[in-house]
Scaffold this motif. Sequence first.
Motif, PDB file in Angstrom:
ATOM      1  N   ILE A 203       0.867  -1.176   0.000  1.00  0.00           N
ATOM      2  CA  ILE A 203       0.000   0.000   0.000  1.00  0.00           C
ATOM      3  C   ILE A 203       0.904   1.227   0.000  1.00  0.00           C
ATOM      4  O   ILE A 203       1.674   1.434   0.941  1.00  0.00           O
ATOM      5  N   THR A 204       0.834   2.017  -1.062  1.00  0.00           N
ATOM      6  CA  THR A 204       1.763   3.142  -1.199  1.00  0.00           C
ATOM      7  C   THR A 204       1.145   4.470  -0.778  1.00  0.00           C
ATOM      8  O   THR A 204       1.750   5.514  -0.941  1.00  0.00           O
ATOM      9  N   ASN A 205      -0.061   4.429  -0.220  1.00  0.00           N
ATOM     10  CA  ASN A 205      -0.745   5.644   0.198  1.00  0.00           C
ATOM     11  C   ASN A 205       0.105   6.442   1.193  1.00  0.00           C
ATOM     12  O   ASN A 205       0.660   5.880   2.133  1.00  0.00           O
ATOM     13  N   THR A 206       0.192   7.759   0.988  1.00  0.00           N
ATOM     14  CA  THR A 206       0.995   8.572   1.905  1.00  0.00           C
ATOM     15  C   THR A 206       0.408   8.580   3.309  1.00  0.00           C
ATOM     16  O   THR A 206       1.113   8.815   4.280  1.00  0.00           O
ATOM     17  N   ALA A 207      -0.894   8.317   3.424  1.00  0.00           N
ATOM     18  CA  ALA A 207      -1.494   8.212   4.754  1.00  0.00           C
ATOM     19  C   ALA A 207      -0.915   7.014   5.507  1.00  0.00           C
ATOM     20  O   ALA A 207      -1.018   6.923   6.723  1.00  0.00           O
ATOM     21  N   LYS A 208      -0.315   6.084   4.768  1.00  0.00           N
ATOM     22  CA  LYS A 208       0.325   4.917   5.372  1.00  0.00           C
ATOM     23  C   LYS A 208       1.834   5.119   5.477  1.00  0.00           C
ATOM     24  O   LYS A 208       2.570   4.172   5.713  1.00  0.00           O
TER      25      LYS A 208
END
Lengths: 311, 62
Positions: A203-208
């Motif tokens: 998961i590359t989401n910046t929230a992660k």
Amino acid sequence: MQIGVLHARIRLEEKLIIAELEKRGVDLKLFHIEKLPFSLDSDGALETFTQVDAMLERCISHSRALNAIRVLESWGVTCVNRFEVAEVCGDKLATNLALSQAGVPVPQARVAFTPESALEAIEDLGYPAILKPAVGSWGRLLARVNDRESAEAILEHKATLGTYHHSIFYIQEHIAKPGRDLRAFVAGDQVLCAIARYSDHWITNTAKGGRVENYPVTDELREVSLAAARAVGGGIVAVDLFEAPQGLVVGEVNYTMEFKNSIEPTGCDLPARIVDFLLEVAEGRELIPTPAPAGQVALSAVAAQGRGGTS
Amino acid sequence: MTNTTDTSTTNCPECDAPLQREEGVMANEILPCEGCGAELEVTSLEPFTVELAPEVEEDWGE
């Protein structure tokens, strides 16, 4: 000219947009969505809302935003983004359908309504497959399903422990992305800038916690991103893309995009560009996108090639 | 305990650490408590008051 901002929590993004509006001397009104009841009577429109020339919707809750925009538009308030855009972008199933029907390349996806049919869909797409809530953000509750045993367990957990909409199983093919995905920021018919989001996690989401770098706005990225924005109804959106072997595919489109981590690496003053667009809309710029240009035909051909699966 | 004389200060509802209203802060902004790290929502600027920020809900996002 009067601009409204509909909000709840003030994130850095809202703060930057509000500061930009104040810097330009705009008559600004803030509306806290959680503090305002909306009358549905035919004469229930509140003058304080109908006086604004454009309303920027920046709520953190999708369902509240969606229903507020629905009411505001019924009162004749120009909202950025429009109800149609929020409705399509807020639901991954609706997004995939809208993109697919417009010939925009998307990952293969299935929807199923029971664990049994969902298992069938997962096995049809092949392992690994991705299970996502149709409504949700920040990479929450995504599951990469690697084999039949984990599929059975996750499906049973979702059906048993989740609310009813977790039994609307949205299943997407796994794209073997190169450790990153891309995001293009679009306002109207312009791609403002793009970023690549890197992470060791799938998961590359910046929230992660993903890392952000500038990404050049290539012809392909521009064409696919604008087609995606047009397909969901235009406005100000962030288009998330995967680099699949056959070319770029669109994973989702965000209609209340976060951008605080993207300003520095891109050098693009996103709050200013958002305000530019908002003020144009307030002055009468058409929000509904124009029909697809001739290039859309070529895009459809790319999309058709992309149906072969990439997992 | 909230300072009742200085309207620009308050206390964290979680750990009671003193909090000072900083320049530029906005109502409904989320601030971390430097004492305990709790997320706090600014509920009023004058007087300065905060509450524990609500937990993330299922449909929150972008």
